[in-house]
Design an enzyme around this catalytic site. Structure first.
Site, PDB file in Angstrom:
ATOM      1  N   GLY A  12       5.514  12.405  -6.234  1.00 35.99           N
ATOM      2  CA  GLY A  12       5.984  11.645  -4.868  1.00 35.99           C
ATOM      3  C   GLY A  12       5.295  12.053  -3.588  1.00 35.99           C
ATOM      4  N   TYR A 157      23.926  10.863  -0.600  1.00 34.10           N
ATOM      5  CA  TYR A 157      22.554  10.800   0.034  1.00 34.10           C
ATOM      6  C   TYR A 157      22.497  10.500   1.564  1.00 34.10           C
ATOM      7  CZ  TYR A 157      17.758   9.499  -0.029  1.00 34.10           C
ATOM      8  OH  TYR A 157      16.404   9.389   0.492  1.00 34.10           O
TER       9      TYR A 157
END
Length: 284
Positions: A12, A157
């Site tokens: 990523g 998150y």
């Protein structure tokens, strides 16, 4: 050339950052659970200590900068909130606190922490969970999130990203960081086409939700473009950047919060504002 530590460098955006720094001739100490210079599990205190120590040994006690890109997304799972909390918040704070002396030993070190536009676009994130992070009380965070059931990972998150953004802003301006020549900032990406997002898009239900999310310019971000932003934030051009959270999200944050920021100091906080001004002037 400079020496940088990059966490989450196996894939990523972290990998894109590490590749661009290496291509620029810099020494890059990568940290990840696999395929890295330093292999470590940032979801455990022992793993974080091992990672911090190994990087300090490899850099010889001097780091010109660090990029904290390791993070876990809100996937389903009973243990996911704890893993998110451990990696996304403590996997940043614990490492940076350990590396601070090495960063201070460099000339104008730069640090970029990966936040997310989830910090400003997810509604109803419990403030108690955010405060739990900032107070270092992971059990308080998890107790607060249990009421959300299957949605707990989503709120874990968002809370972790709000908390780490606030930690960056609180910490960046202190004598130990700004006063030591370290520039600490955060970048808040939106939907970037990483392997994690590709996996989510492969699930029809998740893909539908993702594509409904407002991105004014349309489409998804590119990891390489986000890496370019990070490289800029590590450069001499960012010497005057301190305690900022830079949103690179195709306009989503602005779409949701066009009138929320910037905002002047409210009257109820004026006394505290003036007190801090006085403390700053009196500091040696």
């Amino acid at each position: 050339m400079s020496t940088y530590a990059v966490t989450g460098a196996a894939s990523g955006m972290g990998r894109a950052v590490a590749d661009k720094l290496a291509a620029g001739g810099h020494t890059v100490i990568t940290v990840d659970i696999a395929e890295a210079t330093v292999r470590a599990d940032l979801s455990t205190p022992a793993g974080r200590r091992a990672a911090a120590t190994a990087v300090l040994e490899r850099c010889g006690g001097r780091l010109d900068g660090a990029v904290l890109a390791a993070g876990l997304g809100p996937a389903p799972g009973r243990d996911r909130p704890r893993l998110i909390a451990e990696v996304n918040y403590f996997g940043v704070v614990d490492l940076l606190e350990a590396w601070r002396p090495a960063l201070a030993a460099a000339d104008a070190a730069k640090v970029v922490v990966f936040s997310s536009n989830s910090s400003s676009t997810v509604p109803m994130v419990p403030g108690r969970a955010v405060r739990g992070f900032l107070e270092g009380d992971i059990e308080r965070v998890l107790r607060t999130l249990r009421v959300f059931g299957k949605q707990a990972p989503t709120f874990a998150y968002a809370a972790s990203k709000i908390a780490i953004s606030r930690w960056v802003r609180r910490t960046a301006v202190t004598k130990e960081w700004a006063g030591a020549g370290i520039r600490l900032n955060a970048i808040a990406p939106g939907a970037v086409l990483t392997p994690l997002l590709e996996q989510q898009l492969a699930t029809p239900a998740e893909a539908k939700q993702i594509r409904r999310f407002p991105v004014p310019i349309g489409g998804f971000g590119d990891p390489g473009q986000l890496a370019d932003w990070v490289v800029f934030m590590l450069s001499d051009a960012a010497d005057f950047l301190c305690g900022s959270v830079v949103f690179v999200d195709g306009g989503s944050d602005a779409w949701f919060r066009a009138d929320d920021w910037p905002r002047g100091v409210p009257a109820r906080r004026l006394r505290g504002y003036l007190r801090r001004m006085k403390e700053f002037r009196a500091a040696p």
